[in-house]
Scaffold this active site. Sequence first.
Site, PDB file in Angstrom:
ATOM      1  N   GLY A  66      71.608 -32.682  61.044  1.00 38.25           N
ATOM      2  CA  GLY A  66      72.622 -31.634  61.112  1.00 38.25           C
ATOM      3  C   GLY A  66      72.046 -30.362  61.702  1.00 38.25           C
ATOM      4  N   GLY A  68      74.287 -27.257  62.191  1.00 30.97           N
ATOM      5  CA  GLY A  68      75.295 -26.188  62.190  1.00 30.97           C
ATOM      6  C   GLY A  68      74.648 -24.890  61.739  1.00 30.97           C
ATOM      7  N   ASN A  69      75.452 -24.021  61.170  1.00 31.81           N
ATOM      8  CA  ASN A  69      74.998 -22.708  60.732  1.00 31.81           C
ATOM      9  C   ASN A  69      73.902 -22.846  59.658  1.00 31.81           C
ATOM     10  OD1 ASN A  69      76.417 -20.055  58.824  1.00 31.81           O
ATOM     11  ND2 ASN A  69      75.540 -19.783  60.843  1.00 31.81           N
ATOM     12  N   GLY A  71      72.542 -25.902  58.719  1.00 29.22           N
ATOM     13  CA  GLY A  71      71.597 -26.919  59.197  1.00 29.22           C
ATOM     14  C   GLY A  71      70.477 -26.266  59.993  1.00 29.22           C
ATOM     15  N   PHE A  98      74.873 -32.896  66.794  1.00 25.36           N
ATOM     16  CA  PHE A  98      76.098 -33.539  67.284  1.00 25.36           C
ATOM     17  C   PHE A  98      76.353 -32.930  68.666  1.00 25.36           C
ATOM     18  CE2 PHE A  98      80.801 -33.598  67.573  1.00 25.36           C
ATOM     19  CZ  PHE A  98      81.000 -34.959  67.434  1.00 25.36           C
ATOM     20  N   PHE A 169      81.723 -35.410  57.572  1.00 23.62           N
ATOM     21  CA  PHE A 169      81.070 -36.260  58.571  1.00 23.62           C
ATOM     22  C   PHE A 169      79.984 -37.165  57.978  1.00 23.62           C
ATOM     23  CE2 PHE A 169      82.015 -32.202  61.034  1.00 23.62           C
ATOM     24  CZ  PHE A 169      83.241 -32.661  61.502  1.00 23.62           C
ATOM     25  N   LYS A 192      77.632 -29.187  50.676  1.00 28.20           N
ATOM     26  CA  LYS A 192      78.468 -28.692  49.583  1.00 28.20           C
ATOM     27  C   LYS A 192      79.850 -29.334  49.682  1.00 28.20           C
ATOM     28  CE  LYS A 192      75.866 -24.446  48.862  1.00 28.20           C
ATOM     29  NZ  LYS A 192      75.806 -22.989  48.832  1.00 28.20           N
ATOM     30  N   LYS A 291      82.508 -24.271  43.883  1.00 25.75           N
ATOM     31  CA  LYS A 291      82.623 -22.816  44.097  1.00 25.75           C
ATOM     32  C   LYS A 291      83.409 -22.508  45.361  1.00 25.75           C
ATOM     33  CE  LYS A 291      79.669 -22.454  47.656  1.00 25.75           C
ATOM     34  NZ  LYS A 291      79.939 -21.924  48.986  1.00 25.75           N
ATOM     35  N   ASN A 358      84.780 -19.276  53.382  1.00 21.73           N
ATOM     36  CA  ASN A 358      86.014 -19.681  52.695  1.00 21.73           C
ATOM     37  C   ASN A 358      86.786 -18.454  52.227  1.00 21.73           C
ATOM     38  OD1 ASN A 358      86.026 -22.759  52.417  1.00 21.73           O
ATOM     39  ND2 ASN A 358      83.935 -22.228  51.818  1.00 21.73           N
TER      40      ASN A 358
END
Length: 446
Positions: A66, A68-69, A71, A98, A169, A192, A291, A358
């Site tokens: 992974g 991402g941010n 990862g 990816f 994923f 998470k 959370k 979120n």
Amino acid sequence: MPPIPPAVLTPSAVRTAATRLQSIQRQLASQSGSTSGQRGLNTVVTAGNNKKRMVAQKKHKVAIVGSGNWGSAIAKIVAENTKHYPDVFQEEVKMWVFEETYLLPSSHPRYDFSKHSQPVKLTQLINELNENVKYLPGIRLPSNILATPDITDAVKDATILVFNVPHQFVSKICDQILGHNLPYAKAISCIKGVEVSSEGISLFSDVIGRRLGIYCGALSGANIANEVAQEKFSETTIAYQPPKDIPKEQEMPKEYPPVDHATFKTLFHRPYFHVRCISDVAGVSLGGALKNIVALAAGFVDGRGWGDNAKAAIMRVGLLEMRKFGKMFFADTCRTSTFTEESCGVADLITSCNGGRNHKCAKMMVATGKKIEEIEEEVLNGQKLQGTSTAKEVNEFLKMRGLEGEFPLFTAVYSTLTPILMHIVRGGWSANPCRHYRDPQGRVHR
Ligand SMILES: NC(=O)c1ccc[n+]([C@@H]2O[C@H](COP(=O)([O-])OP(=O)(O)OC[C@H]3O[C@@H](n4cnc5c(N)ncnc54)[C@H](O)[C@@H]3O)[C@@H](O)[C@H]2O)c1
Ligand SMILES: O=P(O)(O)OC[C@H](O)CO
């Protein structure tokens, strides 16, 4: 009692204050299971590990699944430590990406028209610029990170796998890895979320472990990726408790340093990222997943302008529902203290309800009247919200059991029925259903 002298900023007062501050820092650091900074880590971890390292003939190879941010931020931490501890780890860290193409903005300080005027593969940009320009822009990654689009290449020969992808994923990625991982590899899930199927609810540490036939622990904490990547102080919790009776083929060969709490601390602890290791994998995983639902509720509250007291009420109720969920469905292992005392519990709840994605998107949803998916698309530049799908998945799970009423906040978030939230915030929901309750078997929990 002598009168208290007026506060004067003399050099000696400043020195005293500085000494006190240092002692508080030391205390905090020792509570996180280490003395302060990297020097402390060396003393604690290498002291325990030296003997093991002297006999170990092989080094662990670490792969990050992974990019991402989070990862990418975790890859940075891991690569800093594999370089810092060459006796324990191979320096190079492969990071699975990816693959996609990305058009580097001409404002980027290292923009070169001859290379970047057309969209380029993201792996190519990461390896050329040592920066994940799309998901963690502005952060220099260590040069020992090698981005690869090939998942089987990433995990090949890796003895430690770090999973860090948006939770939707995970299953597909595990299918792609299956048959290519070492049978004795160990894993840590930084994901998470939870997986809900007709059979029930699963932690991603279990999903990964089951699908790949390996043991997987969990890492979670109050860890907004951009802050960690900028090396602003934070704490995290790692849970790792493999069963004693594992099949022979899953046993780590003796040539490698053992994989235990000390090794994970060596791999993840940094002066700016303090690690505490515990055994409650379910509590750590659930804290991180649940959370996110509460953070959406906090975003709705902020979007409505209901104030900080109302948000605190939401966080309090949210924490109780998180704990209740853990105790009800993972009663064998889940500990209350994981939610109330660890970074992965109350601290993550607080940071997420203030600075998380979120929270931000839920707040914008209320302010703009747009769907949250539209906002996610517009403002997150490919990053993924986890709270929306987790709220849905948790609701499906509760609904199947007729237990929606036991978790009014989780249920209200899913339904996005503000009147229910309003009802809770205004105190209409005055009884505290979290204090004691009956589980589906009729057992009373407190
Ligand atoms: N970002 C944070 O601040 C943060 C902090 C702690 C934990 N987490 C958790 O870490 C996990 C990973 O989050 P993140 O922030 O690294 O990801 P992210 O939100 O940045 O998501 C983007 C990633 O998803 C990948 N992706 C997109 N489509 C895909 C597909 N079809 N298959 C596989 N991958 C695909 C992208 O390539 C990219 O790497 C999540 O569970 C999140 O809750 C995030
Ligand atoms: O940005 P969020 O809402 O996905 O939360 C980020 C991290 O989980 C905070 O610890």
